[in-house]
Structure formats: C-alpha cells, structure tokens
Write a protein that holds these residues in place. Structure first.
Motif, PDB file in Angstrom:
ATOM      1  N   GLU A 312       0.846  -1.192   0.000  1.00 29.46           N
ATOM      2  CA  GLU A 312       0.000   0.000   0.000  1.00 29.46           C
ATOM      3  C   GLU A 312       0.885   1.247   0.000  1.00 29.46           C
ATOM      4  N   VAL A 313       0.549   2.203  -0.838  1.00 29.09           N
ATOM      5  CA  VAL A 313       1.277   3.472  -0.863  1.00 29.09           C
ATOM      6  C   VAL A 313       0.632   4.420   0.142  1.00 29.09           C
ATOM      7  N   LYS A 314       1.450   4.977   1.052  1.00 32.60           N
ATOM      8  CA  LYS A 314       0.963   5.880   2.087  1.00 32.60           C
ATOM      9  C   LYS A 314       1.749   7.193   2.055  1.00 32.60           C
ATOM     10  N   LYS A 315       1.134   8.230   2.618  1.00 29.83           N
ATOM     11  CA  LYS A 315       1.841   9.513   2.711  1.00 29.83           C
ATOM     12  C   LYS A 315       3.131   9.355   3.502  1.00 29.83           C
ATOM     13  N   LYS A 316       3.038   8.727   4.679  1.00 29.16           N
ATOM     14  CA  LYS A 316       4.197   8.483   5.529  1.00 29.16           C
ATOM     15  C   LYS A 316       4.070   7.096   6.132  1.00 29.16           C
ATOM     16  N   VAL A 317       5.224   6.479   6.380  1.00 26.19           N
ATOM     17  CA  VAL A 317       5.263   5.179   7.051  1.00 26.19           C
ATOM     18  C   VAL A 317       6.195   5.337   8.250  1.00 26.19           C
TER      19      VAL A 317
END
Length: 360
Positions: A312-317
């Motif tokens: 999953e692509v997220k703004k921040k991890v």
C-alpha cells in the motif's frame, strides 16, 4: 569449473595458489590500509605519511588472498543479485512483464527508502568525521536490502563460511549434504564493458562489512556472474566436518553478524506492507516516467503495487531509528573507535583493486 571432495581441499588450493604478497602488503591480521580514494590520482602505489588527514579514503583489511571470493551453499543458475532472482533472464526492466517489472521497481523503492534512513544514522555522520568514504547502497546490500550488487570478500575463510553454512530461523547451521560453490574473481577489470569493477567496502563505521572483509560487484539485469570470463568456479561436496569447522571458526556466525540496530531497521523496511509515496515518485522519475505524466502513472503503479506486491502506498510510514537504536549505535561506535583510529598503513592509489590484484 573444478570439483573438489570437500571444503578443506578447495581452501588448500586457494592458499597454495595465492601469489606471495609484496612486502608492503604483509600487515598484521588486524591492520588496515588507508586507501586514498581521490579519482584524480594516477594508477599505481605511493606511500605517503599524511594518512587520513590528507583526503577521504577507505580502510581496506590487510589480509591478502590473491583475489576476491563469493561462497554459496548451493549452485544457482544464473548467479545474480537478489533483486533479479526469480525473474526471466532479460536484459532490461522494460522487457519484463508488468508483474515482474512492478516487483523490480518495488525493490528499488525499498532500497531508496532504506538509504534515506541511513542519512540519519550516527555511524554515517561519524564516518564523515573520520573521512571514511561509504557507499550507502553497498551498506544496504549487507543488511539484506535488494540491490544490484553481489557480495564478495577478501577472506578465503569468510567465503568458506558462506559456502558451508546456511541460516534457518536466524540461526546458522552447518550444511552436510549436497554441493557448495566458491567463485573467485581473479582480475579487477570490468565484468562488462558498461559496468564497474568490484568496489571496496572494507572497514566502515557500520558493523558487519568490516568483519566480513567486504567488497561488492555490480551485476546488471540479464548477466550471469558465474559465466563472466574473469570468474572461476570451484564446486565441492558438503561434509558435516568441514561445515562445522567454519561455523565454529566464526563463533556460530556471531563474529560476522554483530548485533546491530541497523539490521532491525532493514528488516522493518523489507517486511513492511506499506511504502512512502515520495520514494515511489522518486523511483518512477528515475526510471523514465515523464514529469507531465507522473500523476497518471503514479495512480496506475499504486494499483499494480497492491495487486502484484501487496504493498500500500501511504503519505508516511512510521519506520525510523528509535532512541534505543541510537543509544546502541553510539555504544558500538565508542566500543570500536580504536579500530577506526588504530593501526593503518597509508597508501595512495586511484585504484583500490590494485592492492588485491593477484597479478602483483
């Protein structure tokens, strides 16, 4: 390709055929050569008295074995970096199917992500202070991140360990059945016209590369390291006695894999099911996406990552060094600071490979 009855016979052959090192390369086991890394210098050697106060460089172990080695418990064909394994043997990423191209780019994203985390690493700041040159991608390779490098070592014994011992559930065990292999890279010319020669990693402020007497060699997609004319292949039969000998030599692997918070961080990145969107963007642009098409391509690629890689692509991890990580890292640097500032033989050369070349 040569076959031997056991690991002892292979190692004996390596030692018997290794050329005699020149006098200035006969250092003590724990000595290091300070290799001046400036590209502007002419080829060849020149002793200097200024050492690391003179210019940035690298710490190369004094051990001389007449070549660079890679040990594997099994023979894999083709022999190539982790990032390409399981892929069809094609020459470039665009020749891969959507599935494999997505997996390839996902590995590139995680490499870029991990290297960015290293910028906050106290060991990297300390290396700059000591003027030790570090290739972050080579460090990533040594912590299990998928790169286009293959690991090599100056040490015959270290190569024998990796050829005889396999890791299962975080525990190194002796291999007693089947055949292992050690590759020897004899000349330090380019494997291919378009690729770089082997690169020294050496003793750095991160644990593990120094203990493993590490070098790396870049291998492009579609290239089989084992088939390079500069590489010799030595196959041997596994025996419990031989494998146990090298497992014990390195304290069940603990001497080569020191406790290190960097390894914990690398594992978190490797196992993460989420990736930060800024590194997705960076990799897409690096691999040819036009800026005006980035928004559309990003959306399509994010769906492919989810489908083919379960990412999953997220703004921040939220993966970063904790205060406890930093404390442990600083403790390591303090404990081993004498190694980085200890006995070194300053050598000036524009070509570190010259120092280990078996033609000396």
């Amino acid at each position: 390709m040569t076959k031997y009855k056991d690991i002892f016979e292979v190692v004996k052959y390596f030692r018997d055929t290794a050329p005699t090192p020149p006098p200035f390369l006969k250092g003590k086991p724990n000595d290091y050569y300070w290799v001046d890394a400036r590209d502007s210098l002419p080829e060849g050697l020149e002793w200097v008295n200024c050492g690391r106060d003179f210019s940035p460089g690298q710490l190369m172990p004094s051990i001389f074995s007449g070549g660079l080695y890679r040990g594997q418990t099994e023979i894999y064909s083709p022999c190539r970096p982790r990032i390409y394994r399981g892929f069809p043997l094609v020459q470039r990423p665009r020749e891969l199917s959507v599935k494999y191209r997505t997996r390839f780019l996902a590995s590139q994203i995680k490499t870029t992500w991990f290297v960015s985390l290293l910028r906050e690493h106290p060991a990297l700041r300390y290396a700059r202070k000591l003027k030790i040159q570090i290739n972050p991608n080579a460090i990533a390779q040594h912590y299990g991140i998928s790169t286009d490098y293959l690991d090599l070592t100056q040490s015959i014994d270290v190569a024998a360990f990796f050829a005889c011992c396999e890791q299962k559930d975080q525990i190194w065990e002796p291999k007693s059945e089947g055949q292992g292999v050690i590759y020897r890279l004899n000349s330090f010319v380019s494997l291919e016209r378009r690729r770089s020669i082997a690169e020294l990693v050496g003793l750095v402020t991160f644990p593990r590369p120094g203990e493993q007497k590490a070098w790396v060699v870049p291998v492009r997609m579609g290239f089989d390291f084992a088939n390079a004319p500069q590489v010799e292949t030595f196959i041997f039969n596994h025996t419990f006695e031989g494998s146990r000998h090298y497992l014990n030599m390195f304290n069940l692997g603990k001497s080569l894999f020191l406790e290190d918070p960097t390894a914990e961080l690398a594992k978190s990145v490797i196992n993460s099911s989420e990736i930060p969107e800024n590194f997705v963007t960076d990799v897409l642009l690096r691999f040819g996406c036009l800026p005006e098409k980035l928004k559309k391509t990003f959306k399509v690629f994010a769906k492919r990552l989810k489908y083919h890689c379960k990412l999953e692509v997220k703004k921040k991890v939220p993966i970063c060094f904790t205060k406890e990580h930093i404390r442990k890292i600083k403790l390591y640097l303090y404990r081993y600071k004498n190694d980085f500032m200890g006995i070194v033989h300053p050598v000036r050369t524009s070509n570190p490979q010259y120092l280990t070349n078996n033609r000396l």
